[in-house]
Design an enzyme around this catalytic site. Sequence first.
Site, PDB file in Angstrom:
ATOM      1  N   ILE A 115       0.864  -1.184   0.000  1.00  0.00           N
ATOM      2  CA  ILE A 115       0.000   0.000   0.000  1.00  0.00           C
ATOM      3  C   ILE A 115       0.902   1.235   0.000  1.00  0.00           C
ATOM      4  CG2 ILE A 115      -1.969   1.131   1.091  1.00  0.00           C
ATOM      5  CD1 ILE A 115      -2.423  -1.816   0.249  1.00  0.00           C
ATOM      6  N   THR A 119       2.413  10.804   0.018  1.00  0.00           N
ATOM      7  CA  THR A 119       3.451  11.671   0.571  1.00  0.00           C
ATOM      8  C   THR A 119       4.858  11.253   0.145  1.00  0.00           C
ATOM      9  OG1 THR A 119       3.238  10.353   2.586  1.00  0.00           O
ATOM     10  CG2 THR A 119       2.188  12.532   2.570  1.00  0.00           C
ATOM     11  N   ASN A 120       5.118   9.961   0.097  1.00  0.00           N
ATOM     12  CA  ASN A 120       6.434   9.438  -0.308  1.00  0.00           C
ATOM     13  C   ASN A 120       6.226   8.331  -1.350  1.00  0.00           C
ATOM     14  OD1 ASN A 120       7.951  10.920   1.879  1.00  0.00           O
ATOM     15  ND2 ASN A 120       6.696   9.600   3.160  1.00  0.00           N
ATOM     16  N   GLY A 200      -2.666   6.456   5.828  1.00  0.00           N
ATOM     17  CA  GLY A 200      -3.424   7.027   6.940  1.00  0.00           C
ATOM     18  C   GLY A 200      -3.878   5.971   7.927  1.00  0.00           C
ATOM     19  N   CYS A 251       6.932  10.940   8.145  1.00  0.00           N
ATOM     20  CA  CYS A 251       6.155  10.839   9.384  1.00  0.00           C
ATOM     21  C   CYS A 251       7.020  10.812  10.644  1.00  0.00           C
ATOM     22  CB  CYS A 251       5.236   9.608   9.356  1.00  0.00           C
ATOM     23  SG  CYS A 251       6.106   8.057   9.050  1.00  0.00           S
TER      24      CYS A 251
END
Length: 492
Positions: A115, A119-120, A200, A251
Amino acid sequence: MELRDKDLISVQETRNLLAEAKAAQKELARMDQQQIDRIVKAISDAGTNSAEHLAKMANEETGFGIWQDKVIKNLFASKVVYDGIKDEKTIGIIHEDRERKVWDIGVPVGVIAGIIPSTNPTSTVIYKAMIALKGGNAIVFSPHPGAKKCILETVRIIADAAQKAGCPKGAISAISVPTMDATKELMSNDNTSLILATGGGAMVKSAYSSGTPAIGVGAGNGPAFIDKSADVKKAVQRILDSKTFDNGTICASEQSIVVEKSMEEKVVKELKEQGAYIMDDAQTKQLGQFILRANGTMNPMIVGKSTATIAQYAGLTGIPSTARVLVGRETKVGDGAPYSREKLAPVLGMYVEENTDKVLERCIEILHMEGAGHTFSMHAEDEALVRKFALQIPASRFLVNTPGALGGIGATTGLFPALTLGCGAVGGSSTSNNIGPLDVINIKRVAFGTKELAEIRREAQTAGGHGTSASSLGLSQEMIDSIVEKIMKELI
């Protein structure tokens, strides 16, 4: 009807990709370590050669971060991670304990569901493909819809390179029509053996509830404590360098600064000198109302954006265009305290506490509210205080005198280089490791006999009598044999 057709198409595509991956993995399972390593090296080289192209593509498509920093992340994934795993044994007999007469044999888990977040995106694809293939596994990626193009391009580049190095077709693939239904199918399908979930909180929870073994990473919300024993100039530099790297999209980056009251003036002065902007109460309140949505989750409009863009979106005035990071003072922790939450952007909260005991309590409170098990940063030269905090802070990565974003992933520390960071049980994760190839294989053990039953009986007699003869205790040999037999049955 069109949306339903899209969902059906995506689910069928996912099933097809998994079937192809399953067949490809059977071929991978017959390869030796040298063949597997050749494939992994090809992925590394392809990622390295395409680092800038993929970085620019990701930045353009998502609008997140800074493309130059994304180049660094791509190179970290393709070169630093490769250097960290290239000599690991993952195929066949990976360890022999001659004294205990036990062999460890690496066994691929099978097909992995990867998954991928927005963001990256490109760096995470390179990284997950390398650790999956290093373990002899196939991998099917589920792209975030907001980064679909750059993710599919990354998969194409590394899959082509891998095939030229002998990798079977279908071992590395991605869903081209990403939908929630497709992702659910990928995670729950019988052909999927393991999920590597980065994204998330809802996505990670979905992975763990899919019925398939999963390694997931929840939110990061790491506080950074600057102690009075620290080199304040260096501490602030590290924090600001970390928080501005790719506009805060890693993160493990710091989310708040915590200091003692006696250090407040010194730290604030240094923050200002190094380009941070300390907002006044009105600005802090206004931005706070913007960075969190009504449902209490982070506003995606701030993710990976510059301070100027965030200020514009929030309607803030008086913010200099040169501001590196926006700092808002906070006194509480929880849903009504926006600066106590994760902010994947150049925005920091700041707490001022009476003493180090209060600092420790506040940091624990912040992590338990969000980000438990992830990352904590401390800047100090007082080793005794570091030990005190280390024993009590609920974080899997306790970083000392280093930028959080780069220290957590192992770029500026001796931690294993990884872009998936386990949060442990306290964070709802199945592991606290920086995830590598050994986390995505099973280990079969071959154990040779070292004792006979007669030896165990003699040992049991000695242990049971604590050196006292059986006859002195009034036990007959028949009674002893009966006790030993009962113990052996319970053990079996």
